[in-house]
Design a protein around this motif. Sequence first.
Motif, PDB file in Angstrom:
ATOM      1  N   TYR A  99      65.456   7.546  57.627  1.00 13.48           N
ATOM      2  CA  TYR A  99      66.172   8.135  58.754  1.00 13.48           C
ATOM      3  C   TYR A  99      65.451   7.668  60.008  1.00 13.48           C
ATOM      4  O   TYR A  99      64.285   7.298  59.940  1.00 13.48           O
ATOM      5  CB  TYR A  99      66.127   9.667  58.672  1.00 13.48           C
ATOM      6  CG  TYR A  99      66.878  10.250  57.495  1.00 13.48           C
ATOM      7  CD1 TYR A  99      68.268  10.137  57.412  1.00 13.48           C
ATOM      8  CD2 TYR A  99      66.203  10.906  56.479  1.00 13.48           C
ATOM      9  CE1 TYR A  99      68.943  10.682  56.341  1.00 13.48           C
ATOM     10  CE2 TYR A  99      66.884  11.453  55.398  1.00 13.48           C
ATOM     11  CZ  TYR A  99      68.253  11.334  55.339  1.00 13.48           C
ATOM     12  OH  TYR A  99      68.931  11.876  54.273  1.00 13.48           O
TER      13      TYR A  99
ATOM     14  N   GLY B 190      60.335  18.940  51.851  1.00 10.24           N
ATOM     15  CA  GLY B 190      60.328  17.762  52.712  1.00 10.24           C
ATOM     16  C   GLY B 190      59.910  16.474  52.014  1.00 10.24           C
ATOM     17  O   GLY B 190      59.835  15.426  52.651  1.00 10.24           O
TER      18      GLY B 190
ATOM     19  N   GLY C 114      61.546  14.701  49.855  1.00  9.00           N
ATOM     20  CA  GLY C 114      62.629  13.746  49.611  1.00  9.00           C
ATOM     21  C   GLY C 114      63.484  14.053  48.389  1.00  9.00           C
ATOM     22  O   GLY C 114      64.296  13.221  47.989  1.00  9.00           O
ATOM     23  N   LYS C 115      63.367  15.247  47.822  1.00  9.39           N
ATOM     24  CA  LYS C 115      64.131  15.595  46.625  1.00  9.39           C
ATOM     25  C   LYS C 115      65.635  15.623  46.906  1.00  9.39           C
ATOM     26  O   LYS C 115      66.411  14.992  46.211  1.00  9.39           O
ATOM     27  CB  LYS C 115      63.709  16.980  46.092  1.00  9.39           C
ATOM     28  CG  LYS C 115      62.235  17.143  45.833  1.00  9.39           C
ATOM     29  CD  LYS C 115      61.898  18.548  45.332  1.00  9.39           C
ATOM     30  CE  LYS C 115      62.159  19.675  46.322  1.00  9.39           C
ATOM     31  NZ  LYS C 115      61.274  19.641  47.513  1.00  9.39           N
ATOM     32  N   SER C 116      66.008  16.386  47.952  1.00 12.50           N
ATOM     33  CA  SER C 116      67.448  16.520  48.248  1.00 12.50           C
ATOM     34  C   SER C 116      68.030  15.188  48.675  1.00 12.50           C
ATOM     35  O   SER C 116      69.171  14.870  48.326  1.00 12.50           O
ATOM     36  CB  SER C 116      67.673  17.553  49.352  1.00 12.50           C
ATOM     37  OG  SER C 116      67.288  18.821  48.904  1.00 12.50           O
ATOM     38  N   THR C 117      67.270  14.417  49.414  1.00 11.07           N
ATOM     39  CA  THR C 117      67.753  13.101  49.837  1.00 11.07           C
ATOM     40  C   THR C 117      68.039  12.245  48.610  1.00 11.07           C
ATOM     41  O   THR C 117      69.093  11.600  48.523  1.00 11.07           O
ATOM     42  CB  THR C 117      66.720  12.409  50.753  1.00 11.07           C
ATOM     43  OG1 THR C 117      66.443  13.276  51.853  1.00 11.07           O
ATOM     44  CG2 THR C 117      67.244  11.089  51.265  1.00 11.07           C
TER      45      THR C 117
HETATM   46  P1  ADP Z   1      63.273  18.146  50.189  1.00 12.29           P
HETATM   47  O1  ADP Z   1      64.620  18.361  49.611  1.00 12.29           O
HETATM   48  O2  ADP Z   1      62.295  17.569  49.236  1.00 12.29           O
HETATM   49  O3  ADP Z   1      62.725  19.398  50.828  1.00 12.29           O
HETATM   50  P2  ADP Z   1      64.657  16.322  51.981  1.00 12.29           P
HETATM   51  O4  ADP Z   1      65.066  15.241  51.045  1.00 12.29           O
HETATM   52  O5  ADP Z   1      65.696  17.281  52.392  1.00 12.29           O
HETATM   53  O6  ADP Z   1      63.383  17.076  51.385  1.00 12.29           O
HETATM   54  O7  ADP Z   1      64.057  15.673  53.301  1.00 12.29           O
HETATM   55  C1  ADP Z   1      63.046  14.712  53.280  1.00 12.29           C
HETATM   56  C2  ADP Z   1      62.657  14.389  54.699  1.00 12.29           C
HETATM   57  O8  ADP Z   1      63.702  13.699  55.364  1.00 12.29           O
HETATM   58  C3  ADP Z   1      62.362  15.627  55.534  1.00 12.29           C
HETATM   59  O9  ADP Z   1      61.229  15.384  56.335  1.00 12.29           O
HETATM   60  C4  ADP Z   1      63.604  15.785  56.383  1.00 12.29           C
HETATM   61  O10 ADP Z   1      63.281  16.365  57.622  1.00 12.29           O
HETATM   62  C5  ADP Z   1      64.082  14.353  56.545  1.00 12.29           C
HETATM   63  N1  ADP Z   1      65.537  14.299  56.674  1.00 12.29           N
HETATM   64  C6  ADP Z   1      66.446  14.748  55.767  1.00 12.29           C
HETATM   65  N2  ADP Z   1      67.700  14.520  56.202  1.00 12.29           N
HETATM   66  C7  ADP Z   1      67.584  13.927  57.411  1.00 12.29           C
HETATM   67  C8  ADP Z   1      68.522  13.438  58.390  1.00 12.29           C
HETATM   68  N3  ADP Z   1      69.851  13.507  58.164  1.00 12.29           N
HETATM   69  N4  ADP Z   1      68.023  12.877  59.520  1.00 12.29           N
HETATM   70  C9  ADP Z   1      66.699  12.783  59.725  1.00 12.29           C
HETATM   71  N5  ADP Z   1      65.769  13.225  58.857  1.00 12.29           N
HETATM   72  C10 ADP Z   1      66.203  13.787  57.717  1.00 12.29           C
END
Ligand code: ADP
Length: 360
Positions: A15, A41, A43-46
Amino acid sequence: MTDAFVSLKKLDKQYPGHHAVRGIDLDIRTGEFVALMGPSGCGKSTTLRLIAGLDTPTSGEVRIGGRRMNDVPAFQRDTPMVWQSLALFPFLSVVENVEFPLRMKRIGPVERRRRAMEWLDRMGLSAMAGRDIAQLSGGQRQRVAIARALVTQPPVLLLDEPLSALDAHLRVRMQTELSRLHKELGITFIYVTHAQSEAFALADRIVLMSDGAIQQSGRPQDVYREPANAFVAEFMGMNNILSGTLCGRDGAFARIDTGAGRFRIPAGALPSSGPARFVVAADRIALSAAPAPEADNRLAGTVIGIEFVGSVQTVFVEAGGAEFRVQKQQHEIDALDLAPGRAVHLSWQPAHAWVLPQNT
Ligand code: ADP
Ligand code: MG
């Protein structure tokens, strides 16, 4: 791995200003229940959204059933996702919510009602078919969301912290239900959670992430007993990590000098000198009122505190300038009459130390 059903190859997501997923490689077999675990944070959900097609990779590949999915839109992937904020449609009834994905697939009204009712029945919700979503409890809504996700008979179900909004009692019941569904359906489950207890209760395999990278992937008991590095050992909790300098070998064991004392650890592939780190799990340490006579690894300490967290307690002991955590049953604590300030002796078997790989 040839029988991989979901395959991530050098999958990367940047991102603006944040590198969320850093080139991960992961193969998930058909029917496997995999838990993606790690701190908030990491990267699991991503990663899950990249599999579902709700986000596009910066580079790398998502393959499902042998097919490259990068350019396939989410609605054609057959990768439904269930998450904590349920996204059920408030303007549709319970059964209409479950029918919705079938409607999108242009299944006729009679057939889609039949299949939706079958799923509501399976989830113990047939009596609620006509209700509004607002008339359901949190647990019932979660079951509707699961029914809606599975009604199209997808080959994989993605779950992003699906139980984290439920209270502890309901969470355990839903875990049992998910486990049963996974066994009955035989499809692949990819389950994101930051909760170790959930991952351990459900998954065949844990994939532990930190900072966008996979730290370790393996059976829960292996990740727990044989952490790949200090991050994993710490994340698993209840581990004592000691570091020191190797000072010789005898047979299968090496001797190591640490600030807390000299110990024997499995030598494995260790060199005969230089720095090394090892882990002793909190449940591998014995406590006794007198020094354990035969033990290779023993030291005297003082109880700092006891944390009561159910049937197993954590005893914090200061020994040799380090702080140790030791897990004991309440009756063992009572038998030793342990309390803050009491002297106590620690010991563990050399084979129960786990040496962390070099350079981690
Ligand atoms: P988890 O699910 O492990 O808590 P995420 O996969 O949601 O983590 O997020 C990983 C990182 O990417 C976090 O630091 C989050 O802030 C960042 N992030 C997630 N989505 C976005 C986005 N659309 N734009 C910018 N940063 C993002
Ligand atoms: Mg998340």
